[in-house]
Design an enzyme around this catalytic site. Structure first.
Site, short mmCIF file in Angstrom:
data_model
loop_
_atom_site.label_atom_id
_atom_site.label_comp_id
_atom_site.label_asym_id
_atom_site.label_seq_id
_atom_site.Cartn_x
_atom_site.Cartn_y
_atom_site.Cartn_z
N HIS A 15 -57.09 -37.73 -20.60
CA HIS A 15 -58.29 -37.61 -21.43
C HIS A 15 -59.54 -37.95 -20.61
O HIS A 15 -59.47 -38.38 -19.46
CB HIS A 15 -58.22 -38.46 -22.71
CG HIS A 15 -58.39 -39.92 -22.52
ND1 HIS A 15 -58.61 -40.79 -23.56
CD2 HIS A 15 -58.37 -40.71 -21.42
CE1 HIS A 15 -58.72 -42.02 -23.11
NE2 HIS A 15 -58.57 -42.01 -21.82
N CYS A 34 -64.11 -44.06 -17.47
CA CYS A 34 -63.41 -43.23 -18.47
C CYS A 34 -64.08 -41.87 -18.64
O CYS A 34 -63.52 -40.97 -19.25
CB CYS A 34 -63.33 -43.95 -19.80
SG CYS A 34 -62.36 -45.45 -19.71
N HIS A 40 -58.37 -38.55 -16.59
CA HIS A 40 -57.42 -39.56 -16.09
C HIS A 40 -56.35 -39.72 -17.15
O HIS A 40 -56.53 -39.29 -18.30
CB HIS A 40 -58.13 -40.90 -15.81
CG HIS A 40 -58.67 -41.55 -17.05
ND1 HIS A 40 -59.90 -41.25 -17.56
CD2 HIS A 40 -58.13 -42.45 -17.90
CE1 HIS A 40 -60.10 -41.94 -18.67
NE2 HIS A 40 -59.03 -42.68 -18.90
N HIS A 42 -52.92 -41.75 -19.24
CA HIS A 42 -52.33 -42.99 -19.76
C HIS A 42 -50.90 -42.73 -20.19
O HIS A 42 -50.56 -41.63 -20.61
CB HIS A 42 -53.10 -43.49 -20.99
CG HIS A 42 -54.50 -43.94 -20.70
ND1 HIS A 42 -54.79 -45.14 -20.11
CD2 HIS A 42 -55.69 -43.34 -20.91
CE1 HIS A 42 -56.10 -45.28 -19.99
NE2 HIS A 42 -56.68 -44.18 -20.46
N ASP A 80 -47.62 -34.89 -25.69
CA ASP A 80 -47.01 -35.29 -24.42
C ASP A 80 -47.32 -34.28 -23.31
O ASP A 80 -47.16 -33.07 -23.51
CB ASP A 80 -45.50 -35.43 -24.57
CG ASP A 80 -44.87 -36.08 -23.34
OD1 ASP A 80 -45.46 -37.03 -22.79
OD2 ASP A 80 -43.79 -35.61 -22.93
N HIS A 81 -47.76 -34.80 -22.16
CA HIS A 81 -48.13 -33.98 -21.01
C HIS A 81 -49.25 -32.99 -21.33
O HIS A 81 -49.31 -31.90 -20.75
CB HIS A 81 -46.91 -33.27 -20.41
CG HIS A 81 -46.02 -34.21 -19.64
ND1 HIS A 81 -45.24 -35.15 -20.26
CD2 HIS A 81 -45.84 -34.38 -18.32
CE1 HIS A 81 -44.60 -35.85 -19.35
NE2 HIS A 81 -44.95 -35.41 -18.16
N GLU A 125 -52.75 -48.12 -25.35
CA GLU A 125 -53.28 -47.24 -24.29
C GLU A 125 -52.88 -47.81 -22.92
O GLU A 125 -52.68 -47.05 -21.97
CB GLU A 125 -54.79 -47.11 -24.41
CG GLU A 125 -55.35 -45.98 -23.56
CD GLU A 125 -56.78 -45.67 -23.90
OE1 GLU A 125 -57.03 -44.60 -24.49
OE2 GLU A 125 -57.67 -46.50 -23.61
NI NI Z 1 -58.63 -43.68 -20.63
#
Ligand code: NI
Length: 136
Positions: A15, A34, A40, A42, A80-81, A125
């Site tokens: 995100h 961010c 990036h 998580h 996911d992914h 997160e």
């Molecule tokens: Ni983040």
């Protein structure tokens, strides 16, 4: 006599936190790293809790296999992914902070769970940063 049953799940996703209607300077000031334009990722961890009366016939609040399948179909298969900003329709115009993600998850699951049951979602997160939503 109410009992909460819980299921853990997880998904990996990318995100970027920013607002389209803010300047680069304002986004950097509020979201810092961010707001990295190249995104990036998580490893999100999820705990979904369903609270209700124990069914006297089955001894269950709800069949946890049904809850597990629901989380897989509604959340894991969708997130996911994925790049949350680009791939998940709910975030096309919604900043994918942990707070907004947990509300989106709760809303998706709420539609599929018996109205007599209470729903709580906890979203990690990072191992130390997590948010909780109960629909209040
Ligand atoms: Ni983040």
């Amino acid at each position: 006599m109410k009992v909460t049953i819980s299921r853990k799940a997880h998904f990996n996703a990318a995100h970027r936190l920013y607002r389209k209607d803010w300047s680069d300077e304002q986004n950097d000031a509020i979201f810092g790293k961010c707001n990295n334009a190249n995104f990036h990722g998580h490893n999100y961890e999820l705990i979904v809790g369903v609270t209700g009366e124990i069914d006297q016939e089955t001894g269950y609040v709800m069949d946890i296999k049904i809850l597990a399948d629901l989380i897989k179909e509604e959340i894991e298969d969708q997130f996911d992914h994925k790049n949350l900003n680009l791939d998940v329709p709910e975030f096309l115009d919604l900043n994918p902070t942990a707070e907004n993600i947990v509300v989106v998850i709760w809303n998706k699951l709420r539609k599929k769970i018996n109205k007599n049951h209470d729903l709580e979602v906890v979203l990690y997160e990072t191992p130390r940063n997590f948010v909780t939503y109960k629909g209040e």
